[in-house]
Design a protein around this motif. Structure first.
Motif, PDB file in Angstrom:
ATOM      1  N   THR A 199       0.821  -1.207   0.000  1.00 29.63           N
ATOM      2  CA  THR A 199       0.000   0.000   0.000  1.00 29.63           C
ATOM      3  C   THR A 199       0.855   1.257   0.000  1.00 29.63           C
ATOM      4  OG1 THR A 199      -0.250  -0.103   2.421  1.00 29.63           O
ATOM      5  CG2 THR A 199      -1.971  -1.150   1.081  1.00 29.63           C
ATOM      6  N   SER A 200       2.008   1.221   0.672  1.00 27.79           N
ATOM      7  CA  SER A 200       2.869   2.403   0.678  1.00 27.79           C
ATOM      8  C   SER A 200       3.460   2.659  -0.703  1.00 27.79           C
ATOM      9  CB  SER A 200       3.974   2.263   1.725  1.00 27.79           C
ATOM     10  OG  SER A 200       4.881   1.229   1.389  1.00 27.79           O
ATOM     11  N   ASN A 201       3.759   1.588  -1.455  1.00 28.02           N
ATOM     12  CA  ASN A 201       4.286   1.777  -2.799  1.00 28.02           C
ATOM     13  C   ASN A 201       3.226   2.289  -3.763  1.00 28.02           C
ATOM     14  OD1 ASN A 201       7.256   0.623  -3.588  1.00 28.02           O
ATOM     15  ND2 ASN A 201       6.518  -0.268  -1.686  1.00 28.02           N
ATOM     16  N   VAL A 202       2.011   1.800  -3.666  1.00 32.37           N
ATOM     17  CA  VAL A 202       0.931   2.306  -4.505  1.00 32.37           C
ATOM     18  C   VAL A 202       0.678   3.783  -4.193  1.00 32.37           C
ATOM     19  CG1 VAL A 202      -1.512   2.084  -5.098  1.00 32.37           C
ATOM     20  CG2 VAL A 202      -0.132   0.030  -4.746  1.00 32.37           C
ATOM     21  N   THR A 203       0.666   4.118  -2.921  1.00 30.74           N
ATOM     22  CA  THR A 203       0.479   5.514  -2.521  1.00 30.74           C
ATOM     23  C   THR A 203       1.597   6.387  -3.070  1.00 30.74           C
ATOM     24  OG1 THR A 203      -0.647   4.831  -0.490  1.00 30.74           O
ATOM     25  CG2 THR A 203       0.242   7.076  -0.543  1.00 30.74           C
ATOM     26  N   ASP A 204       2.833   5.904  -2.979  1.00 30.50           N
ATOM     27  CA  ASP A 204       3.968   6.665  -3.492  1.00 30.50           C
ATOM     28  C   ASP A 204       3.863   6.872  -5.000  1.00 30.50           C
ATOM     29  OD1 ASP A 204       6.852   7.735  -3.165  1.00 30.50           O
ATOM     30  OD2 ASP A 204       7.030   6.210  -4.732  1.00 30.50           O
ATOM     31  N   ALA A 205       3.431   5.852  -5.733  1.00 33.35           N
ATOM     32  CA  ALA A 205       3.286   5.988  -7.186  1.00 33.35           C
ATOM     33  C   ALA A 205       2.281   7.088  -7.518  1.00 33.35           C
ATOM     34  CB  ALA A 205       2.856   4.662  -7.798  1.00 33.35           C
ATOM     35  N   TYR A 206       1.175   7.104  -6.799  1.00 33.04           N
ATOM     36  CA  TYR A 206       0.177   8.143  -7.067  1.00 33.04           C
ATOM     37  C   TYR A 206       0.702   9.527  -6.693  1.00 33.04           C
ATOM     38  CZ  TYR A 206      -3.814  11.193  -6.650  1.00 33.04           C
ATOM     39  OH  TYR A 206      -4.655  12.258  -6.770  1.00 33.04           O
ATOM     40  N   ASN A 207       1.322   9.629  -5.542  1.00 33.78           N
ATOM     41  CA  ASN A 207       1.839  10.923  -5.118  1.00 33.78           C
ATOM     42  C   ASN A 207       2.912  11.441  -6.074  1.00 33.78           C
ATOM     43  OD1 ASN A 207       0.189  11.018  -2.864  1.00 33.78           O
ATOM     44  ND2 ASN A 207       1.732  10.145  -1.498  1.00 33.78           N
ATOM     45  N   THR A 208       3.667  10.536  -6.664  1.00 32.99           N
ATOM     46  CA  THR A 208       4.737  10.911  -7.589  1.00 32.99           C
ATOM     47  C   THR A 208       4.200  11.251  -8.969  1.00 32.99           C
ATOM     48  OG1 THR A 208       6.307   9.491  -6.413  1.00 32.99           O
ATOM     49  CG2 THR A 208       6.895  10.144  -8.649  1.00 32.99           C
ATOM     50  N   LEU A 209       3.324  10.402  -9.491  1.00 33.83           N
ATOM     51  CA  LEU A 209       2.884  10.529 -10.870  1.00 33.83           C
ATOM     52  C   LEU A 209       1.646  11.387 -11.040  1.00 33.83           C
ATOM     53  CD1 LEU A 209       3.497   6.807 -11.847  1.00 33.83           C
ATOM     54  CD2 LEU A 209       4.935   8.764 -12.418  1.00 33.83           C
ATOM     55  N   GLN A 210       0.856  11.532  -9.980  1.00 26.84           N
ATOM     56  CA  GLN A 210      -0.353  12.366 -10.034  1.00 26.84           C
ATOM     57  C   GLN A 210      -1.281  11.962 -11.168  1.00 26.84           C
ATOM     58  OE1 GLN A 210      -1.237  15.326  -7.720  1.00 26.84           O
ATOM     59  NE2 GLN A 210      -0.169  13.607  -6.753  1.00 26.84           N
ATOM     60  N   LEU A 211      -1.444  10.658 -11.302  1.00 23.22           N
ATOM     61  CA  LEU A 211      -2.369  10.078 -12.261  1.00 23.22           C
ATOM     62  C   LEU A 211      -3.143   8.962 -11.578  1.00 23.22           C
ATOM     63  CD1 LEU A 211      -0.027   9.704 -15.374  1.00 23.22           C
ATOM     64  CD2 LEU A 211      -2.161  10.989 -15.370  1.00 23.22           C
ATOM     65  N   PRO A 212      -4.364   8.674 -12.033  1.00 26.44           N
ATOM     66  CA  PRO A 212      -5.032   7.464 -11.556  1.00 26.44           C
ATOM     67  C   PRO A 212      -4.135   6.255 -11.758  1.00 26.44           C
ATOM     68  CG  PRO A 212      -6.525   8.780 -12.887  1.00 26.44           C
ATOM     69  CD  PRO A 212      -5.163   9.404 -13.037  1.00 26.44           C
ATOM     70  N   ILE A 213      -4.205   5.296 -10.845  1.00 27.53           N
ATOM     71  CA  ILE A 213      -3.287   4.163 -10.842  1.00 27.53           C
ATOM     72  C   ILE A 213      -3.998   2.875 -11.252  1.00 27.53           C
ATOM     73  CG2 ILE A 213      -1.794   2.712  -9.411  1.00 27.53           C
ATOM     74  CD1 ILE A 213      -0.637   5.492  -9.908  1.00 27.53           C
ATOM     75  N   TRP A 214      -3.354   2.138 -12.155  1.00 31.69           N
ATOM     76  CA  TRP A 214      -3.698   0.747 -12.428  1.00 31.69           C
ATOM     77  C   TRP A 214      -2.525  -0.100 -11.944  1.00 31.69           C
ATOM     78  CZ3 TRP A 214      -6.551  -0.937 -17.457  1.00 31.69           C
ATOM     79  CH2 TRP A 214      -7.653  -0.095 -17.691  1.00 31.69           C
ATOM     80  N   VAL A 215      -2.779  -1.044 -11.058  1.00 33.51           N
ATOM     81  CA  VAL A 215      -1.744  -1.992 -10.641  1.00 33.51           C
ATOM     82  C   VAL A 215      -1.933  -3.219 -11.531  1.00 33.51           C
ATOM     83  CG1 VAL A 215      -0.642  -3.149  -8.707  1.00 33.51           C
ATOM     84  CG2 VAL A 215      -2.001  -1.091  -8.289  1.00 33.51           C
TER      85      VAL A 215
END
Length: 275
Positions: A199-215
């Motif tokens: 969950t921390s990595n998914v959160t970091d990806a969103y905070n970094t990329l500022q795009l909706p996330i697909w895992v």
């Protein structure tokens, strides 16, 4: 070097930065292929078509190998083609295609990755993905997002740095969502939690990329029961995050979401189809 967050924010239109609308159900997807005794999407169709939570699928390419129409099929351009591919164009323009995926782990250098320099990937997107902008939604490359700056998964530099270089080279392209992968232990030890790492990595990806996330790929390494427990922990979190649009656990194969013989759902598979 400017931060990746600032690089992305500087080049993305405001509409692309907006987070996804909340999806109460239906974020779960199927990562499958036709490398099975049936030569098609039978495993996906037989075991997941009756789950209201599972609504889409992809097979790292195109065509869908007869994926049931109850699922949205999402075609992927796995790597950089050598020229225009009419089959890719036809797949994108097939009725019902809403989203497309591009380049599988271009940030890594192992044999199963598409392995390309950021500038080459950016030019590939401009040539083969961007022409479909406006008619379908375009996902950014599927990059590994493990433990932020780890270089342990095959690249000469971290996936985060690769993505920064890619974003800096992709003038003229836009993305509607970002795609990430994650693989780590279910129980890392020392009292740490694989679910918390995830969950921390998914959160970091969103905070970094500022795009909706697909895992588009994720798995914790452990026993079937450990994976089921992991899924039971992280899926409610994924389903509750507005910015997580979709996710697909790895994968629809015997010994993974299916039992070893491919005759039934594994414990992880049963957890995956639960409400």
């Amino acid at each position: 070097m400017a931060s990746l967050h600032s690089t992305v924010a500087a080049v993305l239109p405001a509409a692309s930065i907006a987070t996804a609308a909340t999806n109460e159900i239906g974020k779960r997807g199927l990562a499958y292929n036709n490398n099975n005794v049936y030569g098609n999407a039978t495993y996906a169709n037989d075991f997941f078509a009756n789950s209201s939570q599972v609504t889409w699928g992809y097979d790292w390419g195109y065509p869908s190998w007869n994926l049931s129409s109850v699922f949205e099929f999402v075609p992927m351009l796995w790597g950089l083609p050598s020229g225009n591919d009419p089959d890719w164009t036809a797949a994108v323009q097939t009725a019902g295609t809403v989203n497309i995926l591009g380049f599988n782990e271009p940030d890594l250098t192992y044999s199963g990755s598409s392995n390309m320099l950021p500038a080459a990937a950016a030019q590939g997107y401009l040539t083969y993905m961007e022409p479909f902008g406006g008619s379908v939604r375009i996902g950014a490359p599927n990059v590994l997002w493990n433990n932020y700056d780890s270089t342990s998964s095959g690249g000469d530099y971290s996936s985060r740095v690769w993505t920064s270089y890619f974003m800096g080279n992709r003038t003229g392209c836009h993305f509607d969502f970002a795609c990430i992968h994650w693989y780590e232990d279910c129980e890392p030890g020392n009292g740490e939690s694989g679910a918390d790492w995830f969950t921390s990595n998914v959160t970091d990806a969103y905070n970094t990329l500022q795009l909706p996330i697909w895992v588009t790929e994720f798995q914790c390494y452990g026993s079937d029961d450990q994976q089921a427990t992991f899924l039971e922990s992280v899926m409610p979190w994924l389903d509750s995050q507005d910015y997580v649009e979709r996710y697909a656990y790895f994968g629809v194969f015997p010994g993974y979401l299916l039992d070893g013989d491919g005759d039934a759902l594994s414990a992880a598979g049963k957890a995956y189809v639960s409400s």
